[in-house]
Design a protein around this motif. Sequence first.
Motif, PDB file in Angstrom:
ATOM      1  N   GLN A  92      20.498  24.044 -18.621  1.00 20.16           N
ATOM      2  CA  GLN A  92      20.363  25.148 -17.674  1.00 20.16           C
ATOM      3  C   GLN A  92      19.678  24.720 -16.379  1.00 20.16           C
ATOM      4  O   GLN A  92      20.093  25.115 -15.292  1.00 20.16           O
ATOM      5  CB  GLN A  92      19.566  26.284 -18.323  1.00 20.16           C
ATOM      6  CG  GLN A  92      20.380  27.161 -19.249  1.00 20.16           C
ATOM      7  CD  GLN A  92      21.468  27.921 -18.517  1.00 20.16           C
ATOM      8  OE1 GLN A  92      21.294  28.321 -17.374  1.00 20.16           O
ATOM      9  NE2 GLN A  92      22.600  28.103 -19.170  1.00 20.16           N
ATOM     10  N   GLN A 102      30.762  23.238 -10.618  1.00 19.00           N
ATOM     11  CA  GLN A 102      30.665  24.428  -9.780  1.00 19.00           C
ATOM     12  C   GLN A 102      31.780  24.457  -8.735  1.00 19.00           C
ATOM     13  O   GLN A 102      32.329  25.522  -8.431  1.00 19.00           O
ATOM     14  CB  GLN A 102      29.283  24.478  -9.136  1.00 19.00           C
ATOM     15  CG  GLN A 102      28.183  24.785 -10.145  1.00 19.00           C
ATOM     16  CD  GLN A 102      26.782  24.634  -9.599  1.00 19.00           C
ATOM     17  OE1 GLN A 102      26.586  24.515  -8.392  1.00 19.00           O
ATOM     18  NE2 GLN A 102      25.792  24.631 -10.479  1.00 19.00           N
ATOM     19  N   TYR A 136      26.954  29.086 -16.165  1.00 21.78           N
ATOM     20  CA  TYR A 136      26.649  28.232 -17.318  1.00 21.78           C
ATOM     21  C   TYR A 136      25.885  29.014 -18.385  1.00 21.78           C
ATOM     22  O   TYR A 136      26.081  28.805 -19.584  1.00 21.78           O
ATOM     23  CB  TYR A 136      25.854  27.015 -16.863  1.00 21.78           C
ATOM     24  CG  TYR A 136      25.760  25.925 -17.899  1.00 21.78           C
ATOM     25  CD1 TYR A 136      26.913  25.311 -18.391  1.00 21.78           C
ATOM     26  CD2 TYR A 136      24.535  25.507 -18.399  1.00 21.78           C
ATOM     27  CE1 TYR A 136      26.840  24.307 -19.351  1.00 21.78           C
ATOM     28  CE2 TYR A 136      24.449  24.499 -19.354  1.00 21.78           C
ATOM     29  CZ  TYR A 136      25.599  23.909 -19.826  1.00 21.78           C
ATOM     30  OH  TYR A 136      25.530  22.927 -20.773  1.00 21.78           O
ATOM     31  N   ALA A 137      25.004  29.918 -17.979  1.00 19.08           N
ATOM     32  CA  ALA A 137      24.272  30.735 -18.947  1.00 19.08           C
ATOM     33  C   ALA A 137      25.213  31.697 -19.668  1.00 19.08           C
ATOM     34  O   ALA A 137      25.015  32.004 -20.849  1.00 19.08           O
ATOM     35  CB  ALA A 137      23.157  31.504 -18.245  1.00 19.08           C
ATOM     36  N   ARG A 138      26.256  32.158 -18.980  1.00 15.57           N
ATOM     37  CA  ARG A 138      27.153  33.161 -19.559  1.00 15.57           C
ATOM     38  C   ARG A 138      28.021  32.613 -20.681  1.00 15.57           C
ATOM     39  O   ARG A 138      28.419  33.358 -21.580  1.00 15.57           O
ATOM     40  CB  ARG A 138      28.069  33.729 -18.473  1.00 15.57           C
ATOM     41  CG  ARG A 138      27.393  34.635 -17.497  1.00 15.57           C
ATOM     42  CD  ARG A 138      28.377  35.187 -16.495  1.00 15.57           C
ATOM     43  NE  ARG A 138      29.502  35.869 -17.127  1.00 15.57           N
ATOM     44  CZ  ARG A 138      30.481  36.456 -16.442  1.00 15.57           C
ATOM     45  NH1 ARG A 138      30.457  36.432 -15.110  1.00 15.57           N
ATOM     46  NH2 ARG A 138      31.469  37.059 -17.074  1.00 15.57           N
ATOM     47  N   GLU A 154      26.979  34.047  -6.627  1.00 13.74           N
ATOM     48  CA  GLU A 154      26.168  34.571  -7.728  1.00 13.74           C
ATOM     49  C   GLU A 154      26.812  34.279  -9.082  1.00 13.74           C
ATOM     50  O   GLU A 154      26.130  33.897 -10.045  1.00 13.74           O
ATOM     51  CB  GLU A 154      25.978  36.078  -7.561  1.00 13.74           C
ATOM     52  CG  GLU A 154      25.104  36.470  -6.379  1.00 13.74           C
ATOM     53  CD  GLU A 154      25.024  37.976  -6.206  1.00 13.74           C
ATOM     54  OE1 GLU A 154      25.578  38.687  -7.083  1.00 13.74           O
ATOM     55  OE2 GLU A 154      24.448  38.443  -5.214  1.00 13.74           O
ATOM     56  N   LEU A 203      21.038  24.984 -12.520  1.00 18.37           N
ATOM     57  CA  LEU A 203      20.347  25.789 -11.514  1.00 18.37           C
ATOM     58  C   LEU A 203      19.884  24.944 -10.325  1.00 18.37           C
ATOM     59  O   LEU A 203      19.868  25.420  -9.187  1.00 18.37           O
ATOM     60  CB  LEU A 203      19.162  26.504 -12.156  1.00 18.37           C
ATOM     61  CG  LEU A 203      19.515  27.577 -13.190  1.00 18.37           C
ATOM     62  CD1 LEU A 203      18.256  28.132 -13.843  1.00 18.37           C
ATOM     63  CD2 LEU A 203      20.342  28.691 -12.565  1.00 18.37           C
ATOM     64  N   SER A 244      22.822  24.563  -7.996  1.00 13.69           N
ATOM     65  CA  SER A 244      23.375  25.787  -7.409  1.00 13.69           C
ATOM     66  C   SER A 244      23.051  25.993  -5.929  1.00 13.69           C
ATOM     67  O   SER A 244      23.922  26.420  -5.156  1.00 13.69           O
ATOM     68  CB  SER A 244      22.922  27.008  -8.217  1.00 13.69           C
ATOM     69  OG  SER A 244      23.419  26.944  -9.529  1.00 13.69           O
ATOM     70  N   THR A 288      26.450  30.584  -9.929  1.00 13.46           N
ATOM     71  CA  THR A 288      25.073  30.264 -10.303  1.00 13.46           C
ATOM     72  C   THR A 288      24.788  30.654 -11.755  1.00 13.46           C
ATOM     73  O   THR A 288      24.125  29.911 -12.497  1.00 13.46           O
ATOM     74  CB  THR A 288      24.082  30.973  -9.372  1.00 13.46           C
ATOM     75  OG1 THR A 288      24.276  30.487  -8.034  1.00 13.46           O
ATOM     76  CG2 THR A 288      22.636  30.705  -9.789  1.00 13.46           C
ATOM     77  N   GLY A 289      25.278  31.792 -12.188  1.00 15.06           N
ATOM     78  CA  GLY A 289      25.012  32.265 -13.543  1.00 15.06           C
ATOM     79  C   GLY A 289      26.055  31.879 -14.569  1.00 15.06           C
ATOM     80  O   GLY A 289      25.938  32.259 -15.742  1.00 15.06           O
TER      81      GLY A 289
END
Length: 550
Positions: free
Chosen positions: A430, A341, A421-423, A415, A434, A437, A418-419
């Motif tokens: 996951q 991150q 890794y899912a993208r 934001e 999270l 984050s 935070t999102g």
Amino acid sequence: MGYQARTDQREVIESDAPVLVVSGGAGTGKTTTAVAAARAHLEAEDEKLLRLRQKAARRGQRTQLPAFTRVLFLSFSRTAVAQIIDRAANVIGELRPRLEVSTFHGFAWRVITGFGAHHGFPPPQSVLSQANQTVPGAPPGLTYDQLMPAARHLLALNKVRDHYAGRYSLVICDEFQDTDATEWAFLQQIAPEARRILLGDVNQSIYESSLKPSVNPAARIADAMALPGAGRIDLQAASYRDPSGVLPAAAEAARQRRFTDPALRTAAQQGRLAVTRITDDTGYAQVIDLARAARQKKHTVSIFTHTNIGTTSLSDALTAAGVIHEQVGFPEAHAEALSAQLALVRFALRQKGSQVRRALAVFVTACLRSRGLSVLARQMLDRSNPALERALRALAEDLYAAGHGPNADIDRLAEIVTGAYARIGTFRGQESWLQASPTTRRALRLLKQGQSITAVADELHRVRLETLVGDSRPRPRPVQVMNLHQTKGREADTTILLLADGEFYGHEVEPFPIGSRLLYVVMTRARHQAHLVVPVNSHPLWAPLVAALE
């Protein structure tokens, strides 16, 4: 209600033996009693110091007297460290600042960072996780296996040895029977003249044939009893965790493979020990239903699986189902999520050397806990997956937009991170991403306060190091997920064990003298209710227990 010591526990508290081995089963209060003994020890030491001060005053002497001493409490896991601190609060009272609780690796890192630079042994910039070592291009640093040997090298120096000899007058070690040769030698080298209280239980030694095959609990207890002045106190088999004694009695019967014992029948009839059959391919639906039902009762919940892959897969399923939880036992994944991150933030702010691809590859490796470089990690490095490349390009564009110019949108950047890794289409890890984050979000506030990206990096590096060496103490969530070998020292109102077909428990056969300890440990974690979620065909280690309960 305050801590009220039984007669056997009072013997521990009042003992002044140079070495005291305290043995007791699950829930018998070993940790709390040791903290009470630490308080009594510090009060006695303070009384001695007071008498010295009074004696010096009467003589008109202006002699420099020793400082107040401290107690060191060593444990293996960071979660156990947090629990020890919580349990200590009402027992040790105002002396709490003088009880230092740490993991073995955490204390070794303290020694290195405290004294290495001053004694010809400058510390590295980082601790290297196994995942970081696996991915090409690892930075300099010490591995886990190098931490204790490096600390022992420093403790051999007179100045360092004298510092800790003056600091600690008592050293307590939890689960000491599970120390390997390096840990045992390290324990003896810390303030060697200080008293020792060694807490253990052979029946809870579950590492002997798997994670730490060199460990021999019986031999380690013999080593302790051979130390000068050693004594031993065995605590009564009375559980504070389950005062009714129903679950401890059932667990002891299972450990001894006495599956016709009335204790098992009583636990099943009272609903304290229950079996749920898996009705799909995974058992996740059954686990989710049981966890939600327990939370409706305001219960804390611990969920156990047999493997790390099982833990991460179940964690992803819980996340998808909206069950908020903490994934326990993956400090590397949490630490490397922070690094990844930070790399994304640096990339967004046009910082050189962000190494986003490598940081993501390290995180993936930490989540998979694979011995080599996984396919996904390799694809991140060599850019060979078109779908992944498209996702990374889209992520890069959004990061650039949020971090562009002097008026960077820090909230938007947080934001996106935070999102992120899912993208990019990853399938495991996951929850670890999270969980990391919020720490990254808090660090990014420093930018809004006018501080530099260097301050953000320093804060995230600090938390990452504390996580890797086990010195971070996060507040646990009400639902926790972990593998079986992370269960020792933990407790919850409700526990759920998810078993699967084809699990490997070593080459033992009936009566499973070592494996049966797992049954005992798992069944004694619960305060109120323990669930077994089982497939059609359970491993022979568990099958007789399942049959007895059904």
